[in-house]
Design an enzyme around this catalytic site. Structure first.
Site, short mmCIF file in Angstrom:
data_model
loop_
_atom_site.label_atom_id
_atom_site.label_comp_id
_atom_site.label_asym_id
_atom_site.label_seq_id
_atom_site.Cartn_x
_atom_site.Cartn_y
_atom_site.Cartn_z
N ASP A 188 -28.74 3.26 -136.63
CA ASP A 188 -29.89 3.35 -135.74
C ASP A 188 -31.11 2.65 -136.32
O ASP A 188 -31.84 1.96 -135.61
CB ASP A 188 -30.21 4.81 -135.43
CG ASP A 188 -29.31 5.34 -134.33
OD1 ASP A 188 -29.19 4.65 -133.30
OD2 ASP A 188 -28.70 6.40 -134.50
N HIS A 215 -15.07 7.61 -126.95
CA HIS A 215 -14.57 8.82 -127.61
C HIS A 215 -13.16 8.65 -128.11
O HIS A 215 -12.79 9.13 -129.18
CB HIS A 215 -14.62 10.01 -126.65
CG HIS A 215 -15.98 10.24 -126.11
ND1 HIS A 215 -16.27 11.14 -125.13
CD2 HIS A 215 -17.16 9.66 -126.44
CE1 HIS A 215 -17.55 11.11 -124.87
NE2 HIS A 215 -18.11 10.21 -125.64
N ARG A 275 -20.75 14.78 -138.23
CA ARG A 275 -21.41 14.58 -136.93
C ARG A 275 -20.95 15.69 -135.99
O ARG A 275 -19.89 15.57 -135.37
CB ARG A 275 -21.02 13.23 -136.34
CG ARG A 275 -21.50 12.01 -137.12
CD ARG A 275 -20.94 10.75 -136.45
NE ARG A 275 -21.68 9.56 -136.78
CZ ARG A 275 -21.25 8.62 -137.64
NH1 ARG A 275 -20.09 8.76 -138.24
NH2 ARG A 275 -21.97 7.54 -137.87
N CYS A 281 -25.64 6.82 -144.84
CA CYS A 281 -24.41 7.24 -144.18
C CYS A 281 -24.06 6.37 -142.96
O CYS A 281 -23.19 6.72 -142.19
CB CYS A 281 -24.48 8.70 -143.79
SG CYS A 281 -25.79 9.08 -142.64
N ARG A 306 -24.83 17.70 -139.66
CA ARG A 306 -25.97 17.17 -138.92
C ARG A 306 -26.04 17.94 -137.60
O ARG A 306 -25.02 18.12 -136.95
CB ARG A 306 -25.77 15.68 -138.65
CG ARG A 306 -26.93 15.09 -137.87
CD ARG A 306 -26.80 13.61 -137.72
NE ARG A 306 -25.74 13.26 -136.77
CZ ARG A 306 -25.35 12.01 -136.55
NH1 ARG A 306 -25.92 11.02 -137.19
NH2 ARG A 306 -24.41 11.75 -135.68
#
Ligand code: PEP
Ligand code: MG
Length: 755
Positions: free
Chosen positions: A633, A367, A474, A680, A510
């Protein structure tokens, strides 16, 4: 065997007097060895200092030939002294010469001494030198004597660390503490930073090593330990975390240590040898570090951090030193160095003074890395033990593009990096000039450039980039930074703030992509064998529709009266998208029924990041308003290789025939059905990869703010038709003679494409 002349406490007092005398460092060191030898009834006492070139040099001796001082040196692994330096543990021998590691140095005249006791001179778990006493007679040194010598070694450690001995080092033979060190970690935020170290958790500098009175010190220790235990109990009871991102689990472990009897006993014993309470804490911690650092078991090494944490807290209690860096003393070119750091702690520092960040723990997906990228400071993670060998104020260079760290660099290294930083700055200026230039290739193909964001601070960069829209917001990032699940009103305010930050441009939100590596600290962790293949993203959203509904309603309310784009992550089947769309449309109806205005137009899209969708492209295009390719992903699942696992990262390349075929199929399906497609994932932000994507049909890319300039410069300088014709046969035939990436690079470079 008795300790003559009053034992260790008297020795420490004598040494303290010597430390205060206004004599040269060499004279001081000479006096120290005389006192130690006399006090311990030893014929020899010698100090060896570890040099930058990893040799141990004799710095002072009582008993051996004086001429050997500064002349006798040995490798840090050589002889008994080397053994102590590498093992960082004391060694006591009745007959030194029969030890297999014994190595004879004729110039010292030590052959007549049989017994030998040596202890490492330690600081922060690192060996700075070795202190030795020797006797003619074969004798067994007692535990008390070993302890006493270790305590004395602490004084020498401070002398070395303070730079005192540097004055008597021959030029080129600097002590190990000040030597330049080059280390490598993993690159987590791009850029080059030159500056000075600021330890995020400043080390306590102990000024008083020798105690006046052991009873007083014992009392000070007991009071401080009690206060510390109370503090930890309160923190745990409060159930939240401190600014520095501390979590309950860490505090619980620290509490166990704080109540450990063995630890208390060792501290009390150290005080009995004549140390102040704070010096005793350092002494005991040095021993623990030396033992635990050699552990290969990651669990045990982790415990070392907890112990360090405990010792550090206790030292702050005892000395009253601040636990955080005082903001006023931050230099203008601060490079933060920390074992670990929470994202909130990084945001607490004034951005204008930060030039970089170096972490022992924390890779690219941590993070704090996300925040470092958002505020634009170069950062490197996974740098083993960095906090042990830097001091606040040391010169340091962070190369966030390669992961290289230079501590106390030489002039030539510094000059090379300064030049690299100047070149980068010049390129940045070029990118700023390109801000309002559309990304049109030399043969007239326009590629739309969008920006990825996830934190409200990201939106500050929007105007500088010239991006057409926020192509991916996000939403989970803000959730990951929060101390608890954001309420509906807070979510709405956040989405409104994002929309207002880009008033006349669309934003593609998203829905929550949590699970797997994206853990919310306040949500119960689900134990799964394969979290990447488990309960995450839209799967959680559909199983817990309350969460999804709440988020969608907040977005719809925030976007009332303007264009709003919402997409769903990790969709694996058509049915999942339809279910998610139904939830969204239900919310739209509810809002309308209750008199709220809703977004106009509202577009609902799908992230294409699960390979199953590759064989449903026609159907998904017919249903979704737009597609967004999550190449991070998609590639991880295509190659069955964890995107964050360094070990498998080099086994595949997105610029290879199978990946490019899959990616091309998505762009083609979008083209056939008139469904807008954007990519993206990270590859869209890498110039060469972006060039390949444009060549296989992508006309819209969304990337981090800092990537927009470089990618635009590449596209502006390329003839896309030429690139496409070069790539097509390689993708179709699967050419494995030479990596596609290398061939494409060579081809593009030869045609003057800026990469
Ligand atoms: C992706 O998977 O490519 C993507 C953009 O999403 P994330 O990196 O957040 O998983
Ligand atoms: Mg993804």
């Amino acid at each position: 065997m008795r300790s003559a002349l009053g034992g260790p406490r008297l020795l420490l007092r004598r040494l303290r007097e010597v430390m205060a005398e206004p004599v040269s460092p060499q004279a001081r060191l000479d006096k120290i060895v005389i006192h130690i030898a006399a006090n311990m009834v030893a014929e020899v006492c010698s100090v060896y200092v570890l040099r930058a070139d990893n040799r141990l040099e004799l710095y002072a001796t009582e008993g051996l030939n004086r001429e050997a001082v500064h002349l006798t040196t040995m490798r840090a692994t050589e002889g008994l002294v080397g053994l102590i330096a590498t093992s960082a543990e004391p060694l006591a021998l009745a007959d030194a010469q029969s030890h297999p590691a014994f190595s004879y140095k004729p110039e010292t005249g030590e052959e007549i001494y049989h017994s030998f006791l040596g202890v490492p001179i330690l600081r922060g778990g690192n060996t700075l030198g070795v202190l030795v006493v020797q006797n003619r007679a074969r004798r067994i040194y007692t535990d008390e004597e070993v302890e006493a010598l270790q305590t004395t070694a602490m004084l020498l450690a401070e002398m070395i660390a303070s730079g005192d001995l540097q004055a008597i080092a021959l030029p080129g033979d600097e002590t190990a503490l000040r030597r330049p060190v080059a280390v490598k970690g993993s690159a987590i935020a791009d850029g080059i930073g030159l500056g000075h170290v600021v330890l995020h958790e400043p080390r306590v500098v102990i000024k008083q090593i020798v105690a006046e009175d052991a009873k007083t010190e014992s009392r000070r220790l007991e009071d401080a330990v009690q206060a510390l235990r109370d503090e930890i109990d309160t923190l745990i009871a409060r159930g939240d975390r401190l600014g520095a991102g501390e979590h309950r689990e860490v505090l619980e472990t620290v509490r166990v240590f704080a109540n450990d009897r063995g630890w208390m006993r060792r501290l009390t014993e150290a005080i009995q040898t004549g140390l102040t309470a704070e010096a005793a804490v350092e002494r005991v911690q040095n021993d623990a570090r030396a033992k635990l650092q050699r552990q290969t078991d990651p669990y045990l090494r982790e415990r070392l951090h907890d112990l360090d944490d405990l010792a550090n807290r206790l030292l702050h209690k005892l000395t009253g030193a601040d636990y955080v860096v005082a903001r006023e003393i931050l230099p203008d070119n601060a490079i933060l160095v920390a074992r670990s750091m929470g994202p909130a702690a990084l945001l607490d520092y004034p951005r204008s003074k930060l030039r970089g960040l170096v972490l022992e723990q924390g890779g690219a997906s941590s993070h704090v890395a996300i925040v470092a990228r958002a505020i634009g400071i170069p950062a490197v993670g996974d740098v083993a033990n960095i906090t042990d060998f830097v001091e606040t104020g040391d010169a340091i260079i962070v190369d966030g593009s390669t992961g290289d760290i230079q501590v106390r660099p030489g002039h030539d290294v510094e000059a090379a990096y300064a030049e690299k930083a100047r070149l980068r700055a010049r390129r940045q200026e070029q990118y700023i000039r390109l801000r309002d230039v559309p990304a049109v290739t030399r043969d007239g193909v326009k590629i739309k450039m969008h920006m990825n964001a996830g934190l409200i601070i990201d939106t500050q960069h929007f105007a500088e980039t010239g991006a057409e829209s926020i192509g991916l917001f996000r939403t989970e990032l803000q959730f990951m930074l929060a101390a608890r699940f954001p309420r509906a009103g807070e979510q709405e305010a956040l989405y409104r703030a994002v929309l207002e930050a880009v008033p006349d441009r669309p934003v593609t939100f998203r829905t929550l992509d949590i699970g797997s590596d994206k853990v919310l600290p306040y949500m119960a962790k689900v134990d799964e064998e394969n979290p990447a293949l488990g309960w995450r993203a839209i799967r959680i959203g559909l199983d817990r529709p309350g969460l999804l509904r709440q988020q969608l309603r907040a977005m719809l309310k925030a976007g009332a009266g303007r264009e709003l784009r919402i997409m769903f992550p990790m969709v694996a089947t058509i049915k999942e998208f339809e279910a998610a769309r139904e939830v969204a449309m239900h919310e739209v109806s509810w809002l309308k029924k209750h008199g709220y205005s809703t977004p106009e137009p509202l577009k609902l899209g799908v992230m294409v990041e699960v390979p199953s969708l590759l064989w449903e492209l026609g159907a998904i295009c017919a249903r979704a308003d737009f597609l967004s390719v999550g190449s991070n992903d998609l590639i991880q699942y295509l190659f069955a290789a964890d995107r964050d696992n360094k070990r498998v990262a080099s086994r595949f390349d997105p610029l290879s025939p199978p990946a490019l075929r899959a990616l091309r199929a998505i762009a083609e399906a979008g083209g056939l059905t008139g469904t807008p497609v954007t990519l993206c994932g990270e590859m869209g932000g890498k110039p060469l990869d972006a060039l390949a994507l444009a060549a296989i049909g992508y006309r819209s890319l969304s990337m981090s703010a800092t990537s927009i300039g470089p990618v635009k410069a590449t596209l502006l300088s390329a003839n896309l038709k030429e690139i496409a014709e070069f790539l097509a046969p390689m993708i179709d035939q699967g050419d494995d003679r030479q990596p596609l990436r290398e061939q494409l690079r060579a081809f593009a470079e030869a045609r003057g494409v800026q990469l």
